[in-house]
Design a protein around this motif. Sequence first.
Motif, mmCIF file in Angstrom:
data_model
loop_
_atom_site.group_PDB
_atom_site.id
_atom_site.type_symbol
_atom_site.label_atom_id
_atom_site.label_comp_id
_atom_site.label_asym_id
_atom_site.label_seq_id
_atom_site.Cartn_x
_atom_site.Cartn_y
_atom_site.Cartn_z
ATOM 1 N N PHE A 99 74.756 98.932 27.618
ATOM 2 C CA PHE A 99 75.235 100.254 28.031
ATOM 3 C C PHE A 99 75.760 100.204 29.454
ATOM 4 O O PHE A 99 75.666 99.185 30.133
ATOM 5 C CB PHE A 99 74.123 101.303 27.866
ATOM 6 N N GLU A 100 76.349 101.323 29.905
ATOM 7 C CA GLU A 100 76.880 101.418 31.259
ATOM 8 C C GLU A 100 76.040 102.425 32.048
ATOM 9 O O GLU A 100 75.316 103.220 31.457
ATOM 10 C CB GLU A 100 78.344 101.909 31.233
ATOM 11 N N SER A 101 76.165 102.409 33.372
ATOM 12 C CA SER A 101 75.496 103.456 34.159
ATOM 13 C C SER A 101 76.457 104.629 34.314
ATOM 14 O O SER A 101 76.307 105.648 33.642
ATOM 15 C CB SER A 101 74.992 102.926 35.495
ATOM 16 N N GLY B 275 78.340 93.582 37.132
ATOM 17 C CA GLY B 275 79.145 94.377 38.056
ATOM 18 C C GLY B 275 80.493 93.731 38.315
ATOM 19 O O GLY B 275 80.787 92.637 37.833
ATOM 20 N N THR B 276 81.305 94.436 39.091
ATOM 21 C CA THR B 276 82.618 93.901 39.464
ATOM 22 C C THR B 276 82.748 93.879 40.981
ATOM 23 O O THR B 276 82.111 94.672 41.684
ATOM 24 C CB THR B 276 83.759 94.737 38.866
ATOM 25 N N LEU B 277 83.567 92.977 41.473
ATOM 26 C CA LEU B 277 83.895 92.922 42.897
ATOM 27 C C LEU B 277 85.243 93.596 43.134
ATOM 28 O O LEU B 277 85.745 93.639 44.251
ATOM 29 C CB LEU B 277 83.934 91.456 43.343
ATOM 30 N N ALA B 278 85.836 94.132 42.041
ATOM 31 C CA ALA B 278 87.213 94.604 42.092
ATOM 32 C C ALA B 278 87.329 96.115 42.278
ATOM 33 O O ALA B 278 88.426 96.623 42.472
ATOM 34 C CB ALA B 278 87.952 94.194 40.821
ATOM 35 N N LYS B 279 86.245 96.844 42.189
ATOM 36 C CA LYS B 279 86.357 98.299 42.327
ATOM 37 C C LYS B 279 85.818 98.694 43.708
ATOM 38 O O LYS B 279 86.515 98.483 44.687
ATOM 39 C CB LYS B 279 85.731 98.972 41.117
ATOM 40 N N ALA B 280 84.582 99.189 43.811
ATOM 41 C CA ALA B 280 84.144 99.660 45.133
ATOM 42 C C ALA B 280 84.169 98.560 46.197
ATOM 43 O O ALA B 280 84.331 98.845 47.375
ATOM 44 C CB ALA B 280 82.758 100.273 45.048
ATOM 45 N N LEU C 110 73.087 96.092 31.390
ATOM 46 C CA LEU C 110 73.668 97.289 32.002
ATOM 47 C C LEU C 110 74.932 96.967 32.793
ATOM 48 O O LEU C 110 74.903 96.185 33.740
ATOM 49 C CB LEU C 110 72.623 97.934 32.935
ATOM 50 N N ASP C 111 76.029 97.595 32.424
ATOM 51 C CA ASP C 111 77.300 97.484 33.142
ATOM 52 C C ASP C 111 77.301 98.537 34.260
ATOM 53 O O ASP C 111 77.335 99.734 33.989
ATOM 54 C CB ASP C 111 78.443 97.717 32.136
ATOM 55 N N GLU C 112 77.233 98.061 35.497
ATOM 56 C CA GLU C 112 77.214 98.969 36.667
ATOM 57 C C GLU C 112 78.546 98.920 37.429
ATOM 58 O O GLU C 112 78.594 99.207 38.630
ATOM 59 C CB GLU C 112 76.069 98.568 37.606
ATOM 60 N N VAL C 113 79.607 98.562 36.689
ATOM 61 C CA VAL C 113 80.915 98.373 37.319
ATOM 62 C C VAL C 113 81.360 99.580 38.157
ATOM 63 O O VAL C 113 81.884 99.423 39.255
ATOM 64 C CB VAL C 113 81.951 98.027 36.219
ATOM 65 N N HIS C 114 81.145 100.787 37.635
ATOM 66 C CA HIS C 114 81.596 101.986 38.361
ATOM 67 C C HIS C 114 80.524 102.555 39.269
ATOM 68 O O HIS C 114 80.604 103.714 39.681
ATOM 69 C CB HIS C 114 82.083 103.052 37.379
ATOM 70 N N ALA C 115 79.509 101.756 39.573
ATOM 71 C CA ALA C 115 78.418 102.251 40.418
ATOM 72 C C ALA C 115 78.080 101.317 41.569
ATOM 73 O O ALA C 115 77.631 101.773 42.624
ATOM 74 C CB ALA C 115 77.170 102.474 39.557
ATOM 75 N N ASN D 73 80.970 102.459 25.199
ATOM 76 C CA ASN D 73 81.036 101.230 25.993
ATOM 77 C C ASN D 73 82.471 100.745 26.188
ATOM 78 O O ASN D 73 83.331 100.918 25.326
ATOM 79 C CB ASN D 73 80.214 100.123 25.330
ATOM 80 N N HIS D 74 82.670 100.077 27.321
ATOM 81 C CA HIS D 74 83.977 99.552 27.714
ATOM 82 C C HIS D 74 84.451 98.448 26.759
ATOM 83 O O HIS D 74 83.642 97.715 26.182
ATOM 84 C CB HIS D 74 83.852 98.982 29.126
ATOM 85 N N ALA D 75 85.759 98.330 26.622
ATOM 86 C CA ALA D 75 86.382 97.337 25.736
ATOM 87 C C ALA D 75 85.865 95.912 25.986
ATOM 88 O O ALA D 75 85.773 95.108 25.049
ATOM 89 C CB ALA D 75 87.905 97.368 25.924
ATOM 90 N N SER D 76 85.522 95.587 27.223
ATOM 91 C CA SER D 76 85.066 94.223 27.530
ATOM 92 C C SER D 76 83.705 93.932 26.901
ATOM 93 O O SER D 76 83.449 92.809 26.460
ATOM 94 C CB SER D 76 84.993 94.029 29.042
ATOM 95 N N MET D 77 82.834 94.924 26.840
ATOM 96 C CA MET D 77 81.545 94.732 26.165
ATOM 97 C C MET D 77 81.773 94.635 24.659
ATOM 98 O O MET D 77 81.182 93.791 23.980
ATOM 99 C CB MET D 77 80.584 95.873 26.495
ATOM 100 N N THR E 5 85.521 85.311 36.594
ATOM 101 C CA THR E 5 86.833 85.603 37.173
ATOM 102 C C THR E 5 87.205 87.083 37.094
ATOM 103 O O THR E 5 88.170 87.504 37.719
ATOM 104 C CB THR E 5 87.928 84.756 36.505
ATOM 105 N N SER E 6 86.485 87.860 36.324
ATOM 106 C CA SER E 6 86.670 89.314 36.340
ATOM 107 C C SER E 6 85.450 89.969 35.707
ATOM 108 O O SER E 6 84.637 89.304 35.064
ATOM 109 C CB SER E 6 87.933 89.722 35.569
ATOM 110 N N GLY E 7 85.357 91.272 35.885
ATOM 111 C CA GLY E 7 84.293 92.017 35.231
ATOM 112 C C GLY E 7 84.446 91.961 33.716
ATOM 113 O O GLY E 7 83.460 91.849 32.981
ATOM 114 N N TYR E 8 85.688 92.018 33.261
ATOM 115 C CA TYR E 8 85.944 91.934 31.815
ATOM 116 C C TYR E 8 85.362 90.639 31.259
ATOM 117 O O TYR E 8 84.631 90.630 30.270
ATOM 118 C CB TYR E 8 87.457 92.003 31.556
ATOM 119 N N VAL E 9 85.680 89.538 31.922
ATOM 120 C CA VAL E 9 85.208 88.236 31.446
ATOM 121 C C VAL E 9 83.682 88.159 31.506
ATOM 122 O O VAL E 9 83.049 87.605 30.605
ATOM 123 C CB VAL E 9 85.857 87.098 32.258
#
Length: 405
Positions: A186-188, A246-251, A215-220, A143-147, A110-114
Amino acid sequence: MNAFKDHCRQTLGSIREQGRYRVFTPLRKRADGFPYYARPDGSRVLVWSSNDYLAMGGHPVPVNAACEAARSMGAGAGGTRNISGTSPVHDDLEAELASLHGKQAGLLFTSGYVSNQATLAAILNSLPNGPAHPFHVFSDAKNHASMIAGIKGSRAVVHIFRHNDVGHLETLLRAAPPGAPKLIAFESVYSMDADIAPIGAICDVAEKYDAMTYLDEVHAVGMYGPNGGGVSERDGVAHRVHIIEGTLAKAFGCHGGYIAGDTEIVDFIRCTAPGFIFTTSLPPMVAAAALASVRHVRSDHARRTKLFERASALKARFDAAGLPRIDSVSHIVPLHVGDATLCMQVSQRLLNEFAMYATPINYPTVARGEERLRFTPGPLHTDAMMDELVQALTAIIPLERRQAA
Ligand SMILES: *Cc1c(COP(=O)(O)O)cnc(C)c1O
């Protein structure tokens, strides 16, 4: 109860004193006017810090897909994936995301955080080598709070490696018990520092010490790589990363999170992670919008090119004006302020006097002394908008602050 309320008041008081009190700015997003938003009084505000990086949120392709899906399937899913919450759109979107990353399977959250919290907790609580050998997790310091939520809530032994420091990561891997299962998280693109992880070098040490990579590619995702598969696609190393998140909520401009990886791993998460199992699935209209957006973005190469051209244009303008820009190898343009109160003031004056909005980033998101404003120019930010922004910032930020940089 009263004691707890006293505690709340005191804590909020000290948060206020530190300039960290969170005040939301009500801004109505406008599908057709982006990046202009509307204030409650109807006046328009030019927004510089949306994570709708590619301006897909108001694009007719996902908007029409959402409207059609809402009319035909309704507003909500009505159940978890197990309880009649799986539509063909959910399945198609998972297949699309797996294909985007060249992986066997995908799984929606339901979200990238989850997705980060649920997946990491499920993996790290598992005991593939028996109870005597808990997971050892190696987590980048930024790393992001969700990780962190997924890691901290688990029974894993936690090692924090210095940000993007492969040498330090290897030292920690070498010292860990050889028989223990290991995972590197880690994140990209790190969105607050605007830097990018050396994914290939991290995979090298991961393979050397038989560690899994997450790998968290949320911002990529959507932006990096020839087809928007992220930095792992750009660097040709996606096949070496075990789980891409990844997330569907950013790019992609919609909502939801996901992982992609080998079938066994994804199926294991699907059947064991409470954060996946026990929550209503994404509304079909959201899944339909996201599917349309991902399909569009994969082939809209000009949109990616434009994003990076716009980011370079803003960086060049900041440099020419002597604005203390923080080095960035990504599409994100951070501006150093270095003081929580000043950071809030600059943001407020931008809004009140110049009708522009940029988020102040303060502790604990960044360390004290590293307070900054974060700009995310996108394909629809014009040269004229950038000139207007630079004029406003040079009027607001004291000359000595600019020269000190
Ligand atoms: C925003 C963000 C997330 C969470 O994604 P959402 O879809 O907004 O929940 C995860 N990781 C990083 C690095 C993020 O910046």
